[in-house]
Motif scaffolding. Structure first.
Motif, mmCIF file in Angstrom:
data_model
loop_
_atom_site.group_PDB
_atom_site.id
_atom_site.type_symbol
_atom_site.label_atom_id
_atom_site.label_comp_id
_atom_site.label_asym_id
_atom_site.label_seq_id
_atom_site.Cartn_x
_atom_site.Cartn_y
_atom_site.Cartn_z
ATOM 1 N N HIS A 60 0.793 -1.206 0.020
ATOM 2 C CA HIS A 60 -0.084 -0.007 0.053
ATOM 3 C C HIS A 60 0.996 1.314 -0.161
ATOM 4 O O HIS A 60 1.603 1.479 0.859
ATOM 5 C CB HIS A 60 -1.004 0.115 1.140
ATOM 6 N N PHE A 61 0.712 2.036 -0.902
ATOM 7 C CA PHE A 61 1.316 3.262 -1.126
ATOM 8 C C PHE A 61 0.386 4.448 -0.564
ATOM 9 O O PHE A 61 -0.612 4.713 -1.257
ATOM 10 C CB PHE A 61 1.672 3.587 -2.561
ATOM 11 N N ILE A 62 0.736 5.153 0.585
ATOM 12 C CA ILE A 62 -0.093 6.193 0.831
ATOM 13 C C ILE A 62 0.341 7.437 0.780
ATOM 14 O O ILE A 62 1.573 7.832 1.521
ATOM 15 C CB ILE A 62 -0.099 5.987 2.518
ATOM 16 N N SER A 63 -0.378 8.225 0.094
ATOM 17 C CA SER A 63 0.185 9.497 -0.252
ATOM 18 C C SER A 63 -1.217 10.556 -0.436
ATOM 19 O O SER A 63 -2.060 10.007 -0.965
ATOM 20 C CB SER A 63 1.117 9.650 -1.550
ATOM 21 N N ASP A 64 -0.763 11.597 -0.856
ATOM 22 C CA ASP A 64 -1.688 12.764 -1.573
ATOM 23 C C ASP A 64 -0.920 13.012 -2.857
ATOM 24 O O ASP A 64 -1.686 14.336 -3.463
ATOM 25 C CB ASP A 64 -1.759 14.006 -0.293
ATOM 26 N N ASP A 65 -0.419 12.431 -3.463
ATOM 27 C CA ASP A 65 0.267 12.901 -4.632
ATOM 28 C C ASP A 65 0.257 11.779 -5.742
ATOM 29 O O ASP A 65 0.684 10.795 -5.925
ATOM 30 C CB ASP A 65 1.643 13.003 -4.497
ATOM 31 N N SER A 66 -0.912 11.979 -6.701
ATOM 32 C CA SER A 66 -1.079 10.965 -7.590
ATOM 33 C C SER A 66 -0.079 10.797 -8.623
ATOM 34 O O SER A 66 0.151 9.693 -9.277
ATOM 35 C CB SER A 66 -2.374 11.391 -8.412
ATOM 36 N N GLU A 67 0.878 11.684 -8.785
ATOM 37 C CA GLU A 67 2.024 11.549 -9.883
ATOM 38 C C GLU A 67 3.034 10.565 -9.197
ATOM 39 O O GLU A 67 3.522 9.724 -9.579
ATOM 40 C CB GLU A 67 2.526 12.979 -10.181
ATOM 41 N N ALA A 68 3.276 10.640 -7.990
ATOM 42 C CA ALA A 68 4.211 10.129 -7.413
ATOM 43 C C ALA A 68 3.721 8.518 -7.149
ATOM 44 O O ALA A 68 4.433 7.709 -7.188
ATOM 45 C CB ALA A 68 4.482 10.398 -5.812
ATOM 46 N N GLU A 69 2.562 8.339 -7.056
ATOM 47 C CA GLU A 69 1.600 7.132 -6.827
ATOM 48 C C GLU A 69 1.909 6.220 -8.244
ATOM 49 O O GLU A 69 2.444 5.184 -8.310
ATOM 50 C CB GLU A 69 0.335 7.002 -6.710
ATOM 51 N N LYS A 70 1.641 7.124 -9.427
ATOM 52 C CA LYS A 70 1.992 6.582 -10.742
ATOM 53 C C LYS A 70 3.326 6.244 -10.866
ATOM 54 O O LYS A 70 3.685 4.923 -11.370
ATOM 55 C CB LYS A 70 1.452 7.448 -11.808
ATOM 56 N N GLN A 71 4.208 7.210 -10.601
ATOM 57 C CA GLN A 71 5.667 6.609 -10.661
ATOM 58 C C GLN A 71 6.121 5.591 -9.718
ATOM 59 O O GLN A 71 6.768 4.685 -10.344
ATOM 60 C CB GLN A 71 6.531 7.965 -10.230
ATOM 61 N N PHE A 72 5.459 5.371 -8.485
ATOM 62 C CA PHE A 72 5.962 4.231 -7.744
ATOM 63 C C PHE A 72 5.422 2.927 -8.429
ATOM 64 O O PHE A 72 6.036 1.907 -8.304
ATOM 65 C CB PHE A 72 5.280 4.477 -6.207
ATOM 66 N N LYS A 73 4.068 2.880 -8.754
ATOM 67 C CA LYS A 73 3.693 1.872 -9.682
ATOM 68 C C LYS A 73 4.555 1.336 -10.610
ATOM 69 O O LYS A 73 4.762 0.046 -10.765
ATOM 70 C CB LYS A 73 2.128 1.891 -9.875
ATOM 71 N N ASP A 74 5.023 2.214 -11.422
ATOM 72 C CA ASP A 74 6.172 1.926 -12.541
ATOM 73 C C ASP A 74 7.052 1.442 -11.965
ATOM 74 O O ASP A 74 7.756 0.448 -12.703
ATOM 75 C CB ASP A 74 6.389 3.243 -13.484
ATOM 76 N N ASP A 75 7.644 2.049 -11.105
ATOM 77 C CA ASP A 75 9.084 1.723 -10.465
ATOM 78 C C ASP A 75 8.751 -0.074 -9.952
ATOM 79 O O ASP A 75 9.806 -0.685 -9.872
ATOM 80 C CB ASP A 75 9.486 2.441 -9.124
ATOM 81 N N ILE A 76 7.730 -0.356 -9.496
ATOM 82 C CA ILE A 76 7.630 -1.590 -8.762
ATOM 83 C C ILE A 76 6.814 -2.714 -9.665
ATOM 84 O O ILE A 76 6.575 -3.802 -9.440
ATOM 85 C CB ILE A 76 6.726 -1.846 -7.593
ATOM 86 N N SER A 77 6.644 -2.029 -11.101
ATOM 87 C CA SER A 77 5.809 -2.913 -11.904
ATOM 88 C C SER A 77 6.315 -4.247 -12.094
ATOM 89 O O SER A 77 5.645 -5.278 -12.304
ATOM 90 C CB SER A 77 5.662 -2.438 -13.339
ATOM 91 N N LYS A 78 7.537 -4.569 -12.120
ATOM 92 C CA LYS A 78 8.212 -5.900 -12.326
ATOM 93 C C LYS A 78 7.943 -6.847 -11.229
ATOM 94 O O LYS A 78 8.220 -8.003 -11.251
ATOM 95 C CB LYS A 78 9.675 -5.843 -12.362
ATOM 96 N N TYR A 79 7.459 -6.279 -10.032
ATOM 97 C CA TYR A 79 7.088 -7.284 -8.999
ATOM 98 C C TYR A 79 5.646 -7.375 -8.800
ATOM 99 O O TYR A 79 5.283 -8.407 -7.983
ATOM 100 C CB TYR A 79 7.673 -6.763 -7.496
ATOM 101 N N ILE A 80 4.918 -6.829 -9.606
ATOM 102 C CA ILE A 80 3.308 -6.996 -9.298
ATOM 103 C C ILE A 80 2.817 -7.918 -9.995
ATOM 104 O O ILE A 80 3.203 -8.356 -11.184
ATOM 105 C CB ILE A 80 2.661 -5.546 -10.078
ATOM 106 N N VAL A 81 2.107 -8.678 -9.225
ATOM 107 C CA VAL A 81 1.273 -9.948 -9.755
ATOM 108 C C VAL A 81 0.500 -9.659 -10.877
ATOM 109 O O VAL A 81 -0.575 -8.961 -10.638
ATOM 110 C CB VAL A 81 0.701 -10.790 -8.727
ATOM 111 N N LYS A 82 0.304 -10.390 -12.116
ATOM 112 C CA LYS A 82 -0.552 -9.849 -13.200
ATOM 113 C C LYS A 82 -1.792 -10.488 -12.866
ATOM 114 O O LYS A 82 -1.792 -11.800 -12.713
ATOM 115 C CB LYS A 82 0.148 -10.072 -14.406
#
Length: 82
Positions: A60-82
């Motif tokens: 869980h990424f807890i923030s008030d910044d939607s751009e940071a959230e998108k970047q975080f998701k991109d950064d961890i995308s290789k670990y996200i279970v599809k």
């Protein structure tokens, strides 16, 4: 407005755990990781190691910044279970 967005991830070995910790540490926001009934701070080596490897986890990424959230998701995308 603060939000908590979550994804299911899998870290298969210690190198991936260390990489995940390094990614989380780049952000000023909280990153909580849950595996079963255990929870750890995504920036804590001891906490993350206590969750082990080769199991699915919920991050869980807890923030008030939607751009940071998108970047975080991109950064961890290789670990996200599809």
């Amino acid at each position: 407005m603060w939000t908590s967005t979550g994804w299911t991830i899998k870290l298969n070995n210690i190198d991936e755990v260390n990489d995940f910790i390094n990614i989380c540490s780049k952000y000023q926001y909280d990153v909580d990781v849950k595996c079963g009934n255990r929870m750890a701070d995504g920036k804590s080596a001891i906490g993350m190691m206590s969750l082990g490897t080769d199991a699915t986890m919920r991050v869980h990424f807890i923030s008030d910044d939607s751009e940071a959230e998108k970047q975080f998701k991109d950064d961890i995308s290789k670990y996200i279970v599809k």
